[in-house]
Design a protein around this motif. Structure first.
Motif, short mmCIF file in Angstrom:
data_model
loop_
_atom_site.label_atom_id
_atom_site.label_comp_id
_atom_site.label_asym_id
_atom_site.label_seq_id
_atom_site.Cartn_x
_atom_site.Cartn_y
_atom_site.Cartn_z
N MET A 198 0.84 -1.19 0.00
CA MET A 198 0.00 0.00 0.00
C MET A 198 0.87 1.25 0.00
SD MET A 198 -3.05 -1.22 -0.02
CE MET A 198 -4.08 0.18 0.41
N ILE A 199 0.34 2.35 -0.56
CA ILE A 199 1.05 3.62 -0.53
C ILE A 199 0.97 4.17 0.89
CG2 ILE A 199 1.10 5.96 -1.46
CD1 ILE A 199 -0.06 4.83 -4.04
N GLU A 200 2.15 4.55 1.44
CA GLU A 200 2.23 4.88 2.85
C GLU A 200 1.40 6.11 3.22
OE1 GLU A 200 6.29 5.15 4.05
OE2 GLU A 200 6.80 3.15 3.32
N LYS A 201 1.34 7.09 2.34
CA LYS A 201 0.57 8.29 2.64
C LYS A 201 -0.05 8.81 1.35
CE LYS A 201 4.40 11.57 2.11
NZ LYS A 201 5.13 12.71 2.72
N HIS A 202 -1.08 9.61 1.50
CA HIS A 202 -1.74 10.17 0.33
C HIS A 202 -0.79 11.14 -0.37
CE1 HIS A 202 -4.96 11.34 -2.29
NE2 HIS A 202 -4.83 12.62 -1.96
N PRO A 203 -0.36 10.85 -1.57
CA PRO A 203 0.63 11.70 -2.22
C PRO A 203 0.04 13.02 -2.70
CG PRO A 203 -0.08 9.95 -3.70
CD PRO A 203 -0.73 9.68 -2.37
N LYS A 204 0.87 14.04 -2.69
CA LYS A 204 0.49 15.34 -3.22
C LYS A 204 1.37 15.72 -4.41
CE LYS A 204 -1.21 17.19 1.20
NZ LYS A 204 -1.04 18.26 2.24
N ARG A 205 2.68 15.48 -4.25
CA ARG A 205 3.64 15.87 -5.28
C ARG A 205 4.02 14.65 -6.12
NH1 ARG A 205 8.11 17.30 -1.18
NH2 ARG A 205 7.25 15.30 -0.48
N VAL A 206 3.77 14.75 -7.42
CA VAL A 206 4.02 13.61 -8.31
C VAL A 206 4.92 14.03 -9.47
CG1 VAL A 206 3.00 11.78 -9.70
CG2 VAL A 206 1.75 12.70 -7.74
N ALA A 207 5.96 13.27 -9.72
CA ALA A 207 6.83 13.48 -10.87
C ALA A 207 6.42 12.55 -12.00
CB ALA A 207 8.29 13.21 -10.50
N VAL A 208 6.44 13.05 -13.22
CA VAL A 208 6.19 12.24 -14.41
C VAL A 208 7.42 12.35 -15.29
CG1 VAL A 208 4.77 11.91 -16.46
CG2 VAL A 208 3.71 12.63 -14.30
N VAL A 209 7.95 11.19 -15.71
CA VAL A 209 9.15 11.15 -16.55
C VAL A 209 8.74 10.85 -17.99
CG1 VAL A 209 11.42 10.12 -16.90
CG2 VAL A 209 10.47 10.30 -14.59
N GLY A 210 8.88 11.84 -18.87
CA GLY A 210 8.59 11.65 -20.28
C GLY A 210 7.37 12.40 -20.74
N ALA A 211 7.43 12.96 -21.96
CA ALA A 211 6.31 13.73 -22.53
C ALA A 211 5.85 13.15 -23.86
CB ALA A 211 6.70 15.20 -22.69
N GLY A 212 5.88 11.81 -23.96
CA GLY A 212 5.19 11.15 -25.05
C GLY A 212 3.73 11.00 -24.66
N ILE A 213 2.99 10.16 -25.37
CA ILE A 213 1.56 10.02 -25.07
C ILE A 213 1.34 9.47 -23.67
CG2 ILE A 213 1.45 7.71 -26.13
CD1 ILE A 213 -1.32 10.43 -26.05
N SER A 214 2.17 8.56 -23.19
CA SER A 214 1.98 8.00 -21.85
C SER A 214 2.25 9.04 -20.78
CB SER A 214 2.85 6.75 -21.64
OG SER A 214 4.20 7.02 -21.92
N GLY A 215 3.28 9.87 -20.96
CA GLY A 215 3.58 10.89 -19.97
C GLY A 215 2.58 12.02 -19.97
N VAL A 216 2.17 12.46 -21.16
CA VAL A 216 1.22 13.57 -21.26
C VAL A 216 -0.14 13.17 -20.70
CG1 VAL A 216 -0.07 14.97 -22.92
CG2 VAL A 216 2.40 14.76 -23.14
N THR A 217 -0.63 11.97 -21.03
CA THR A 217 -1.93 11.55 -20.48
C THR A 217 -1.84 11.34 -18.97
OG1 THR A 217 -1.41 9.24 -21.08
CG2 THR A 217 -2.77 10.51 -22.62
N SER A 218 -0.71 10.81 -18.49
CA SER A 218 -0.54 10.62 -17.05
C SER A 218 -0.61 11.96 -16.34
CB SER A 218 0.80 9.94 -16.75
OG SER A 218 0.83 8.63 -17.26
N ALA A 219 0.16 12.93 -16.83
CA ALA A 219 0.17 14.25 -16.19
C ALA A 219 -1.20 14.91 -16.25
CB ALA A 219 1.22 15.13 -16.87
N ALA A 220 -1.88 14.76 -17.38
CA ALA A 220 -3.20 15.39 -17.54
C ALA A 220 -4.21 14.81 -16.53
CB ALA A 220 -3.72 15.19 -18.97
N HIS A 221 -4.23 13.51 -16.38
CA HIS A 221 -5.17 12.89 -15.44
C HIS A 221 -4.79 13.18 -13.99
CE1 HIS A 221 -7.82 10.85 -18.22
NE2 HIS A 221 -6.78 10.35 -18.87
N LEU A 222 -3.51 13.23 -13.70
CA LEU A 222 -3.07 13.58 -12.34
C LEU A 222 -3.49 15.00 -12.00
CD1 LEU A 222 0.47 11.96 -12.51
CD2 LEU A 222 -1.30 11.31 -10.88
N LEU A 223 -3.35 15.91 -12.95
CA LEU A 223 -3.80 17.29 -12.73
C LEU A 223 -5.30 17.34 -12.49
CD1 LEU A 223 -1.65 19.13 -15.44
CD2 LEU A 223 -1.47 19.43 -12.96
N LYS A 224 -6.05 16.53 -13.23
CA LYS A 224 -7.51 16.49 -13.04
C LYS A 224 -7.88 16.03 -11.63
CE LYS A 224 -10.23 14.88 -16.25
NZ LYS A 224 -10.81 13.99 -17.28
#
Length: 496
Positions: free
Chosen positions: A1-27
């Motif tokens: 399990m994740i130890e605590k509710h995360p607030k700060r998230v890093a995304v590595v890469g700005a291809g389709i997987s990175g861009v969609t990940s960042a977009a949904h995390l922002l949402k």
């Protein structure tokens, strides 16, 4: 399990997987920082006419990656081996990807549509790389990803420190020589979670074929990996040998036939080789390569008009001569050089323990729950591991799952449950590249349906009305059309 509710998230890469990940995390309201080593979004669909530097021959050590990670507190000026030219510095810092001028998608845009963005009206099923690149960039702009992205910023190291992730980066700050020249600036960041979305197609696989290294050393501009392919005109009046029979090999063969004298495609008969019927009429399928022999006594000018003075010996005993160029369409190695401590370059796939991510074969990512969450510490997630799928849409589904879990709208099973499910999948799929392959009939649909069911059961348990949606009717129809097209191409009788 994740130890605590995360607030700060890093995304590595700005291809389709990175861009969609960042977009949904922002949402989901998270604080997101995206790192992209090049200067633009698009990933493998971004066309850069400059090829990356060639890898070593052979190149089979996964933790190396396609760049040499810089040690901590490295000099702020580029190292001497990079060269003085701005272009050389940029290529060493962010090696260009494998995109070539004629690249198109081989899965319908109807199947690739994400939940974040519709295609422009009238978009055909198959389009050029520029359309696909623009689609990724549109998502980034519309959903605020561009605003939180750090471009020309390469991730050098990702490591857990207590309850936080340390991410060390180097940013190439470009400047002309008159202003002191470009320099590298190092930064250290702390995050609660990290999403690795750096893609498959970075580290070229160069097999250790006897004599290949000698051919490369003697004729460095005539022996190269397909990652450097950009335009078929370079093969004008040449006899070309393509090693490998996957998608890139077939594409290069089709593009080169109008210019080349002859194209040979070498196939070992691997599980993922395409049928020889996919080749153009004037190309010849031959067996695997046993060895390269170089005639060191023959004095031949190094112009492209003369063949390489040597012989290619095939596994069936056949010998090829008068070859002008050898292109290694031998695929890529799974590699995360910024997570080198989770690589095991000396262990085989069967020797992987519960901590390792990549073993010496570099064919899979070990110890992931649902191909996404690192079981030992799910605050480390991966988007983009599966193969043989409609990439854009499937990675978007994975990104939604990551965002829901990290945003508190999705529940992870216990470590024991995740480990048990992973071991069952190993028994079913086997270890190696097939582990991430979803090319079997209905496998992709089943995988996505499982993700959707998981997230919606979590939502119900948490009392959340925001439900995740699965494949659309349009996607399913496009898949039916695709299966029919494959049947026709392969000459399979109509079951009806």
């Amino acid at each position: 399990m994740i130890e605590k509710h995360p607030k700060r998230v890093a995304v590595v890469g700005a291809g389709i997987s990175g861009v969609t990940s960042a977009a949904h995390l922002l949402k989901q309201g998270l604080e997101v920082t995206l790192f992209e080593r090049s200067g633009i979004e698009g990933g493998v669909w971004h066309f850069d006419e400059r090829p990356a530097l060639e890898p070593p021959y052979p190149n089979e050590t996964p933790s190396r990656g396609d760049y040499e990670t810089r040690p901590e507190s490295a000099s702020l000026t580029p190292p001497a081996e990079v060269g003085d030219q701005q272009e050389d510095i940029e290529i060493a810092h962010a090696p260009p990807g494998p995109c070539y001028a004629g690249l198109k998608n081989n899965v319908s845009t109807r199947m690739m549509r994400t939940s974040l963005q519709a295609w422009p009206e009238g978009t055909p099923d198959f389009v050029s790389q520029s359309v696909l690149e623009e689609y990724v960039q549109t998502i980034a702009k519309v959903h605020g990803v561009s605003a939180i992205a750090h471009y020309n910023t390469r991730v050098e190291q990702v490591r857990k420190l207590g309850t936080e992730w340390l991410v060390r980066t180097t940013t190439l700050q470009k400047a002309p020589a008159t202003l002191g020249g470009s320099r590298l600036v190092e930064n250290r960041w702390l995050f609660d979670a990290v999403v690795v979305a750096s893609g498959h197609y970075h580290m070229p696989r160069v097999p250790d074929i006897p004599g290949l290294g000698e051919w490369k050393q003697a004729w460095p501009n005539r022996v190269w990996h397909s990652k450097g392919y950009r335009n078929p005109r370079i093969f004008k009046d040449q006899n070309v040998l393509l090693i490998g029979a996957g998608v890139s090999s077939v594409d290069i063969a089709k593009e080169s036939i109008p210019y080349a004298k002859h194209v040979y495609q070498s196939s070992r008969g691997g599980a993922f080789d395409l049928p020889s019927s996919f080749l153009p009429e004037n190309a010849t399928r031959v067996g695997g390569v046993k060895e390269f022999r170089l005639n060191t006594t023959q004095d031949v000018e190094s112009s492209a008009s003369q063949p390489i003075p040597g012989t290619v010996v095939l596994t069936d005993g056949q010998e090829l001569t008068d070859i002008h160029s050898v292109v290694l369409c031998t695929g890529y190695i799974t590699s995360y050089p910024f997570l080198s401590h989770l690589h095991a370059d000396t262990k085989s796939v069967d020797e992987a323990d519960e901590f390792v991510l990549v073993t010496r074969e570099g064919e899979m990512v070990h110890n992931l729950h649902k191909d996404i969450f690192y079981i030992e510490d799910p605050s480390l997630a991966f988007v983009g591991a599966p193969y043989h799928i409609a990439t854009f849409s499937l990675f978007d589904f994975q990104a939604q799952v990551v965002a829901r879990v990290l945003g508190g709208k999705g529940l992870l099973p216990s470590k024991e449950q995740m480990r048990g499910e992973y071991q069952e999948r190993v028994k079913t799929k086997g270890l190696g590249r097939t582990f991430h392959s979803l090319r079997g009939l209905g496998e992709e649909q089943t995988y996505v349906a499982g993700l959707v069911q998981w997230m919606n059961e979590s939502a119900a348990e948490l009392g959340i009305e925001d439900k995740m949606q699965g494949h659309t009717a349009e996607w399913h129809q496009a898949d039916v059309d695709r299966q029919e097209l494959i049947r026709l191409i392969r000459g399979i009788p109509d079951p009806k």
